[in-house]
Design an enzyme around this catalytic site. Structure first.
Site, PDB file in Angstrom:
ATOM      1  CG  ASP A  13      13.795  21.533  -4.288  1.00  0.00           C
ATOM      2  OD1 ASP A  13      13.038  22.273  -3.611  1.00  0.00           O
ATOM      3  OD2 ASP A  13      14.389  20.516  -3.602  1.00  0.00           O
ATOM      4  N   GLY A  14      16.808  19.300  -5.376  1.00  0.00           N
ATOM      5  CA  GLY A  14      18.208  19.295  -4.847  1.00  0.00           C
ATOM      6  C   GLY A  14      18.126  19.620  -3.226  1.00  0.00           C
ATOM      7  CG  ASP A  25      -1.788  -1.313   1.156  1.00  0.00           C
ATOM      8  OD1 ASP A  25      -1.862  -1.756   2.387  1.00  0.00           O
ATOM      9  OD2 ASP A  25      -2.592  -1.325   0.165  1.00  0.00           O
ATOM     10  CD  GLU A  50      16.618  17.946   0.729  1.00  0.00           C
ATOM     11  OE1 GLU A  50      17.419  18.709   1.356  1.00  0.00           O
ATOM     12  OE2 GLU A  50      15.939  18.440  -0.271  1.00  0.00           O
ATOM     13  N   GLY A  65      -0.727   5.960  -4.886  1.00  0.00           N
ATOM     14  CA  GLY A  65      -1.489   6.401  -4.001  1.00  0.00           C
ATOM     15  C   GLY A  65      -0.743   5.809  -2.625  1.00  0.00           C
ATOM     16  CG  HIS A  79      10.982  11.304  -8.439  1.00  0.00           C
ATOM     17  ND1 HIS A  79      11.162  12.520  -8.108  1.00  0.00           N
ATOM     18  CD2 HIS A  79       9.916  10.884  -7.695  1.00  0.00           C
ATOM     19  CE1 HIS A  79      10.387  12.890  -7.117  1.00  0.00           C
ATOM     20  NE2 HIS A  79       9.494  11.846  -6.946  1.00  0.00           N
ATOM     21  CG  HIS A 119       8.091   9.734  -4.066  1.00  0.00           C
ATOM     22  ND1 HIS A 119       7.452  10.041  -5.364  1.00  0.00           N
ATOM     23  CD2 HIS A 119       7.652   8.083  -4.189  1.00  0.00           C
ATOM     24  CE1 HIS A 119       6.817   8.941  -6.048  1.00  0.00           C
ATOM     25  NE2 HIS A 119       6.945   7.853  -5.190  1.00  0.00           N
ATOM     26  CG  HIS A 178       4.987  16.013   7.256  1.00  0.00           C
ATOM     27  ND1 HIS A 178       4.331  17.143   7.811  1.00  0.00           N
ATOM     28  CD2 HIS A 178       4.875  16.278   6.043  1.00  0.00           C
ATOM     29  CE1 HIS A 178       3.957  17.905   6.949  1.00  0.00           C
ATOM     30  NE2 HIS A 178       4.040  17.398   5.581  1.00  0.00           N
ATOM     31  CD  GLU A 179       6.201  14.020   3.101  1.00  0.00           C
ATOM     32  OE1 GLU A 179       5.169  13.593   2.245  1.00  0.00           O
ATOM     33  OE2 GLU A 179       6.703  15.200   3.255  1.00  0.00           O
ATOM     34  CG  HIS A 193       0.839  14.311   3.274  1.00  0.00           C
ATOM     35  ND1 HIS A 193       0.236  15.366   3.481  1.00  0.00           N
ATOM     36  CD2 HIS A 193       2.024  14.815   3.308  1.00  0.00           C
ATOM     37  CE1 HIS A 193       0.515  16.452   3.769  1.00  0.00           C
ATOM     38  NE2 HIS A 193       1.886  16.291   3.649  1.00  0.00           N
ATOM     39  N   GLY A 239      -2.267   1.894  -6.995  1.00  0.00           N
ATOM     40  CA  GLY A 239      -1.027   2.543  -7.738  1.00  0.00           C
ATOM     41  C   GLY A 239      -0.195   3.518  -6.669  1.00  0.00           C
ATOM     42  CG  HIS A 246       0.590  20.428   4.450  1.00  0.00           C
ATOM     43  ND1 HIS A 246       1.103  20.882   3.199  1.00  0.00           N
ATOM     44  CD2 HIS A 246       1.516  19.514   4.725  1.00  0.00           C
ATOM     45  CE1 HIS A 246       2.137  20.334   2.872  1.00  0.00           C
ATOM     46  NE2 HIS A 246       2.384  19.441   3.790  1.00  0.00           N
TER      47      HIS A 246
END
Lengths: 72, 365
Positions: free
Chosen positions: B74-75, B57, B100, B91, B67, B95, B117-118, B121, B89, B127
């Site tokens: 953004d580096g 999942d 970093e 969902g 990607h 990433h 945090h991710e 989501h 998929g 947020h």
């Protein structure tokens, strides 16, 4: 950090990427609308302009929001 | 919540780690992911099982620049990571920006914090605009060993998946609000003309020439300091602030905790029966620092580096009926004492209380 105030950098500019993805058909500049949304979210003064407080917030390391709609 | 209120239809979810960052040991990455998942499973009926060779999942990966999800990284710095709302998929997938400086401590970006945090989501949260919430969009460091999921995040995730199955429901820290009439402080100090009010993990910062009050994490300036600072004072002459918690103290100059700290508070000459300092302030004119402990206070000579004779003395004898001192600071010749939600303005020349205010009087409420 508290320190002697320095002259504010009035030369800061906001580099915008992909503004052209929004269709501008009159009315408010969509970027200004987005900035207002962001400023409201973060409790900043809602000006719709990339003022220094807004720029400072934008430059903080943060979570990116994937552009799901376009991806779909 | 994420628009459309997406959520997983079942509570038993799977996750897979697709690749690793070379910046951390694999075991540390595994541990960060496991702990980040526990953040959410501890407060909901959700469970997470790791799978190795099949589609899960939640697929977790470290990615570089473009990607192929229309949301390139953004580096270094800037965007740290992103995740997709619950669904098939992509969902639920997480990433992480490979460029970093991922760490397991306060340097660079703490992997556990960003993952937690991710994963919010991945589970359907968007947020939060509560600056203390885990789901607030910008990064802030919390020691993973001290991390507690804030109440705002608990409320959010439980609104989607329901409460935990445990008998005792978990609760989390609540972000202080400057104009909350019930707001009390752990400690207060001046710092280069500003006033810093410490509360839990937070500091409220008030500049004399600005009407707004800034709320930040203490770790923003001083990641090595603990939360719950019990006393603090500024030495203007040395441009240092001294911070107390339990029987230890730290000395800070600017962003830096000076080497060799923390040290025991007994170095000031306090007896071993004193387990903590309730409040402290420094009188710039005389170079004396006042330590408040329970119903007594000591006076310390910063120049001689020794406690003055004749102390401790009773607080009520020299300062009046201010009760237990939660916090104190000196500004413009007056000393301000805080007792719960009450603030007393003390005139040291007249040796009496001259005004009584609310604890939030400095915040232009």
């Amino acid at each position: 950090f508290p320190a002697a105030p320095e002259a504010e950098d009035e030369g800061k500019t906001l580099q915008l990427v992909e503004v052209s993805i929004f269709s501008v058909s009159g009315g408010e500049n969509p970027l200004a609308a987005k900035l207002k949304e962001m400023q409201s979210f973060f409790g900043l003064e809602v000006t719709g302009k990339p003022d220094l407080d807004t720029l400072e917030m934008m430059q903080k390391p943060r979570c990116g929001v994937p552009d799901v709609q376009r991806y779909a | 919540f994420t628009p459309g209120n997406p959520k997983w239809k079942r509570n038993n979810l799977t996750y897979r780690i697709l690749n690793y960052t070379p910046k951390m040991r694999r075991a540390d990455v595994d541990e960060a992911i496991r702990k980040a998942l526990n953040v959410w499973s501890n407060v909901t009926p959700l469970t997470f099982q790791r799978v190795e060779d099949k589609v899960a999942d939640i697929m977790i990966s470290f990615a570089y620049r473009d990607h192929r999800d229309n949301s390139p990284f953004d580096g270094p710095n800037g965007q740290l990571a992103h995740a997709f709302q619950p669904g098939e998929g992509i969902g639920g997938d997480v990433h992480m920006d490979e460029e970093e400086a991922w760490t397991k401590d306060g340097t660079g970006y703490n992997l556990f914090i960003v993952l937690a945090h991710e994963l919010g989501h991945s589970l359907g949260l968007s947020h939060s605009n509560d600056p203390g919430a885990l789901m607030y969009p910008t990064y802030s460091y919390t020691d993973p060993n001290e991390f507690r999921l804030p109440q705002d995040d608990i409320d959010g995730i439980q609104a989607i998946y329901g409460r935990s199955n445990t008998a005792v429901q978990p609760t989390g820290p609540v972000t202080p609000e400057a104009c909350d009439p019930n707001l009390t402080f752990d400690s207060i100090t001046t710092l280069r003309g500003e006033i810093f009010f410490f509360k839990g993990r937070y500091m409220l910062r008030k500049h004399p020439e600005r009407t707004e009050t800034e709320l930040n994490f203490i770790s923003l300036f001083w990641p090595r300091l603990p939360s719950g600072i019990q006393a603090a004072y500024e030495n203007v002459e040395t441009d240092e602030i001294t911070i107390f918690k339990e029987d230890k103290y730290w000395v800070i100059r600017g962003y830096d905790v000076l080497p060799g700290y923390p040290k025991p508070i007994y170095r000031f000459g306090l007896p071993k029966t004193v387990k903590r300092v309730n409040a402290a302030y420094n009188d710039e004119a005389t170079g004396k620092t006042f330590f408040f402990v329970a119903d007594r206070y000591w006076r310390y000579d910063e120049k001689k580096k020794s406690m003055d004779h004749g102390y401790p003395r009773k607080i009520v004898s020299d300062f009046g009926n201010i009760g237990r001192v939660d916090a104190a600071f000196q500004k413009d010749g007056y000393v301000y004492f805080f007792h719960g939600t009450t603030q007393f303005q003390f005139d040291p020349r007249a040796k009496r209380i001259v005004r009584k205010m609310k604890s939030t009087s400095w915040f232009s409420c």
